[in-house]
Write a protein that holds these residues in place. Structure first.
Motif, PDB file in Angstrom:
ATOM      1  N   LEU A  93      61.467  35.358  10.961  1.00  0.00           N
ATOM      2  CA  LEU A  93      61.378  34.400  12.057  1.00  0.00           C
ATOM      3  C   LEU A  93      62.490  33.380  11.930  1.00  0.00           C
ATOM      4  CD1 LEU A  93      57.493  34.012  12.155  1.00  0.00           C
ATOM      5  CD2 LEU A  93      58.947  35.703  13.299  1.00  0.00           C
ATOM      6  N   ARG A  94      63.682  33.799  12.380  1.00  0.00           N
ATOM      7  CA  ARG A  94      64.883  32.970  12.350  1.00  0.00           C
ATOM      8  C   ARG A  94      65.404  32.811  13.777  1.00  0.00           C
ATOM      9  NH1 ARG A  94      67.976  36.506   7.913  1.00  0.00           N
ATOM     10  NH2 ARG A  94      68.552  37.447   9.887  1.00  0.00           N
ATOM     11  N   PRO A  95      66.231  31.796  14.022  1.00  0.00           N
ATOM     12  CA  PRO A  95      66.700  31.533  15.393  1.00  0.00           C
ATOM     13  C   PRO A  95      67.352  32.733  16.084  1.00  0.00           C
ATOM     14  CG  PRO A  95      67.239  29.677  13.977  1.00  0.00           C
ATOM     15  CD  PRO A  95      66.689  30.764  13.081  1.00  0.00           C
ATOM     16  N   GLU A  96      68.175  33.503  15.379  1.00  0.00           N
ATOM     17  CA  GLU A  96      68.885  34.614  16.021  1.00  0.00           C
ATOM     18  C   GLU A  96      67.965  35.764  16.452  1.00  0.00           C
ATOM     19  OE1 GLU A  96      69.224  35.409  11.565  1.00  0.00           O
ATOM     20  OE2 GLU A  96      69.297  33.659  12.843  1.00  0.00           O
ATOM     21  N   LYS A  97      66.740  35.758  15.960  1.00  0.00           N
ATOM     22  CA  LYS A  97      65.777  36.795  16.364  1.00  0.00           C
ATOM     23  C   LYS A  97      65.206  36.523  17.746  1.00  0.00           C
ATOM     24  CE  LYS A  97      66.115  39.265  12.649  1.00  0.00           C
ATOM     25  NZ  LYS A  97      66.613  40.632  12.669  1.00  0.00           N
ATOM     26  N   LYS A  98      65.319  35.273  18.225  1.00  0.00           N
ATOM     27  CA  LYS A  98      64.917  34.878  19.579  1.00  0.00           C
ATOM     28  C   LYS A  98      63.441  35.151  19.882  1.00  0.00           C
ATOM     29  CE  LYS A  98      68.650  33.026  21.065  1.00  0.00           C
ATOM     30  NZ  LYS A  98      68.668  31.598  21.304  1.00  0.00           N
ATOM     31  N   ILE A  99      62.589  34.916  18.902  1.00  0.00           N
ATOM     32  CA  ILE A  99      61.154  35.116  19.106  1.00  0.00           C
ATOM     33  C   ILE A  99      60.605  34.065  20.080  1.00  0.00           C
ATOM     34  CG2 ILE A  99      58.898  35.303  17.987  1.00  0.00           C
ATOM     35  CD1 ILE A  99      60.892  37.572  17.271  1.00  0.00           C
ATOM     36  N   GLY A 100      61.173  32.865  20.078  1.00  0.00           N
ATOM     37  CA  GLY A 100      60.766  31.852  21.049  1.00  0.00           C
ATOM     38  C   GLY A 100      61.040  32.312  22.475  1.00  0.00           C
ATOM     39  N   LEU A 101      62.181  32.928  22.691  1.00  0.00           N
ATOM     40  CA  LEU A 101      62.509  33.483  24.006  1.00  0.00           C
ATOM     41  C   LEU A 101      61.513  34.576  24.378  1.00  0.00           C
ATOM     42  CD1 LEU A 101      64.596  33.485  26.357  1.00  0.00           C
ATOM     43  CD2 LEU A 101      65.733  35.344  25.129  1.00  0.00           C
ATOM     44  N   LEU A 102      61.152  35.401  23.413  1.00  0.00           N
ATOM     45  CA  LEU A 102      60.156  36.445  23.657  1.00  0.00           C
ATOM     46  C   LEU A 102      58.823  35.823  24.079  1.00  0.00           C
ATOM     47  CD1 LEU A 102      58.985  39.315  23.584  1.00  0.00           C
ATOM     48  CD2 LEU A 102      58.715  39.030  21.104  1.00  0.00           C
ATOM     49  N   ILE A 103      58.402  34.787  23.402  1.00  0.00           N
ATOM     50  CA  ILE A 103      57.133  34.127  23.744  1.00  0.00           C
ATOM     51  C   ILE A 103      57.192  33.569  25.162  1.00  0.00           C
ATOM     52  CG2 ILE A 103      55.640  32.156  23.186  1.00  0.00           C
ATOM     53  CD1 ILE A 103      56.443  32.701  20.184  1.00  0.00           C
ATOM     54  N   LYS A 104      58.299  32.956  25.533  1.00  0.00           N
ATOM     55  CA  LYS A 104      58.446  32.428  26.895  1.00  0.00           C
ATOM     56  C   LYS A 104      58.437  33.548  27.927  1.00  0.00           C
ATOM     57  CE  LYS A 104      61.009  28.385  25.321  1.00  0.00           C
ATOM     58  NZ  LYS A 104      62.349  27.776  25.206  1.00  0.00           N
ATOM     59  N   ALA A 105      59.167  34.628  27.648  1.00  0.00           N
ATOM     60  CA  ALA A 105      59.177  35.776  28.562  1.00  0.00           C
ATOM     61  C   ALA A 105      57.789  36.394  28.661  1.00  0.00           C
ATOM     62  CB  ALA A 105      60.200  36.810  28.087  1.00  0.00           C
ATOM     63  N   PHE A 106      57.074  36.423  27.548  1.00  0.00           N
ATOM     64  CA  PHE A 106      55.714  36.952  27.547  1.00  0.00           C
ATOM     65  C   PHE A 106      54.799  36.079  28.401  1.00  0.00           C
ATOM     66  CE2 PHE A 106      51.436  37.338  25.752  1.00  0.00           C
ATOM     67  CZ  PHE A 106      51.242  38.704  25.895  1.00  0.00           C
ATOM     68  N   SER A 107      54.987  34.760  28.350  1.00  0.00           N
ATOM     69  CA  SER A 107      54.164  33.875  29.194  1.00  0.00           C
ATOM     70  C   SER A 107      54.430  34.170  30.672  1.00  0.00           C
ATOM     71  CB  SER A 107      54.406  32.397  28.862  1.00  0.00           C
ATOM     72  OG  SER A 107      55.667  31.964  29.314  1.00  0.00           O
ATOM     73  N   ASP A 108      55.666  34.513  31.010  1.00  0.00           N
ATOM     74  CA  ASP A 108      55.994  34.913  32.384  1.00  0.00           C
ATOM     75  C   ASP A 108      55.324  36.254  32.723  1.00  0.00           C
ATOM     76  OD1 ASP A 108      57.661  32.668  32.453  1.00  0.00           O
ATOM     77  OD2 ASP A 108      59.470  33.829  32.042  1.00  0.00           O
ATOM     78  N   LEU A 109      55.352  37.169  31.784  1.00  0.00           N
ATOM     79  CA  LEU A 109      54.720  38.478  31.983  1.00  0.00           C
ATOM     80  C   LEU A 109      53.235  38.334  32.307  1.00  0.00           C
ATOM     81  CD1 LEU A 109      54.713  41.653  31.689  1.00  0.00           C
ATOM     82  CD2 LEU A 109      54.130  41.234  29.288  1.00  0.00           C
ATOM     83  N   LEU A 110      52.575  37.400  31.651  1.00  0.00           N
ATOM     84  CA  LEU A 110      51.135  37.230  31.857  1.00  0.00           C
ATOM     85  C   LEU A 110      50.785  36.853  33.292  1.00  0.00           C
ATOM     86  CD1 LEU A 110      50.056  35.494  28.537  1.00  0.00           C
ATOM     87  CD2 LEU A 110      49.611  37.854  29.249  1.00  0.00           C
ATOM     88  N   LEU A 111      51.738  36.300  34.028  1.00  0.00           N
ATOM     89  CA  LEU A 111      51.490  35.997  35.438  1.00  0.00           C
ATOM     90  C   LEU A 111      51.300  37.281  36.242  1.00  0.00           C
ATOM     91  CD1 LEU A 111      54.113  33.134  35.921  1.00  0.00           C
ATOM     92  CD2 LEU A 111      51.632  32.901  35.568  1.00  0.00           C
ATOM     93  N   GLU A 112      51.973  38.359  35.828  1.00  0.00           N
ATOM     94  CA  GLU A 112      51.844  39.662  36.494  1.00  0.00           C
ATOM     95  C   GLU A 112      50.845  40.573  35.797  1.00  0.00           C
ATOM     96  OE1 GLU A 112      55.358  41.843  37.583  1.00  0.00           O
ATOM     97  OE2 GLU A 112      56.542  40.004  37.633  1.00  0.00           O
ATOM     98  N   ARG A 113      50.771  40.468  34.488  1.00  0.00           N
ATOM     99  CA  ARG A 113      49.935  41.345  33.667  1.00  0.00           C
ATOM    100  C   ARG A 113      49.090  40.508  32.719  1.00  0.00           C
ATOM    101  NH1 ARG A 113      50.486  46.849  35.102  1.00  0.00           N
ATOM    102  NH2 ARG A 113      52.459  46.983  36.199  1.00  0.00           N
ATOM    103  N   PRO A 114      48.027  39.890  33.203  1.00  0.00           N
ATOM    104  CA  PRO A 114      47.253  38.950  32.381  1.00  0.00           C
ATOM    105  C   PRO A 114      46.465  39.589  31.240  1.00  0.00           C
ATOM    106  CG  PRO A 114      46.220  39.260  34.522  1.00  0.00           C
ATOM    107  CD  PRO A 114      47.537  39.970  34.567  1.00  0.00           C
ATOM    108  N   ASP A 115      46.440  40.907  31.168  1.00  0.00           N
ATOM    109  CA  ASP A 115      45.664  41.585  30.125  1.00  0.00           C
ATOM    110  C   ASP A 115      46.477  41.906  28.872  1.00  0.00           C
ATOM    111  OD1 ASP A 115      47.199  43.373  31.617  1.00  0.00           O
ATOM    112  OD2 ASP A 115      45.829  45.033  31.305  1.00  0.00           O
TER     113      ASP A 115
END
Length: 170
Positions: free
Chosen positions: A4-26
């Motif tokens: 879990l380091r900055p270049e892995k962009k896990i924070g970006l993944l979490i944000k993109a996942f929060s967007d995904l939940l708007l379409e796919r809440p499951d």
């Protein structure tokens, strides 16, 4: 599955996942690994009210990684830089389709039959890639994904290529 380091962009993944939940809440996201970003990522998960959908499971042994992959439907690698991408190979060896960013190594690993590649550092592209994986999940053949991983990156292939390299040096 990452340090879990900055270049892995896990924070970006979490944000993109929060967007995904708007379409796919499951959907559910499980993040395995430890590192300097763990506290920051946990704070982001809390800030976005995702504690019921995103799990930080910490470091996993090789057996734990395999068990986690067998419980998963895909692997996402959102890095800005990857020289190879061992997690991609591990996931494909378990028959999982993968989503990775075009950040170096994944371009030599991911094929249309094994997963998808998206632009790095792009939250929307990452979210759309997750949607595409979900929508195309029945088009990916787990057996063929595993066969590809073993054929391209298995012990025999590695040994043969390494022997060939050493023979060329000697």
């Amino acid at each position: 599955i990452a340090l879990l380091r900055p270049e892995k962009k896990i924070g970006l993944l979490i944000k993109a996942f929060s967007d995904l939940l708007l379409e796919r809440p499951d959907c559910q996201l499980t993040i395995a690994g430890n590192g300097s970003e763990r506290k920051v990522l946990w704070a982001l998960i809390q800030k976005l009210n995702l504690t019921d959908r995103v799990k930080l499971v910490g470091y996993q042994s090789p057996t734990g990684v395999r068990e986690l992959l067998h419980k998963s439907q895909a692997l996402i690698l959102p890095s800005t830089v990857e020289t190879f991408g061992v997690a991609l190979i591990e996931a494909m060896a378990c028959g999982l389709p993968v989503l990775a960013t075009r950040c170096g190594g994944p371009e030599d690993i991911v094929t249309p039959e094994t997963g998808l590649l998206v632009e790095k550092n792009n939250r929307f592209a990452l979210m759309r890639g997750m949607v595409d994986l979900i929508e195309r999940k029945n088009q990916f053949n787990s057996r063929k994904i595993r066969e590809y991983a073993v054929r391209q990156f298995g012990v025999k292939t590695f040994t043969d290529k390494y022997t060939e390299l050493l023979s060329g040096i000697i």
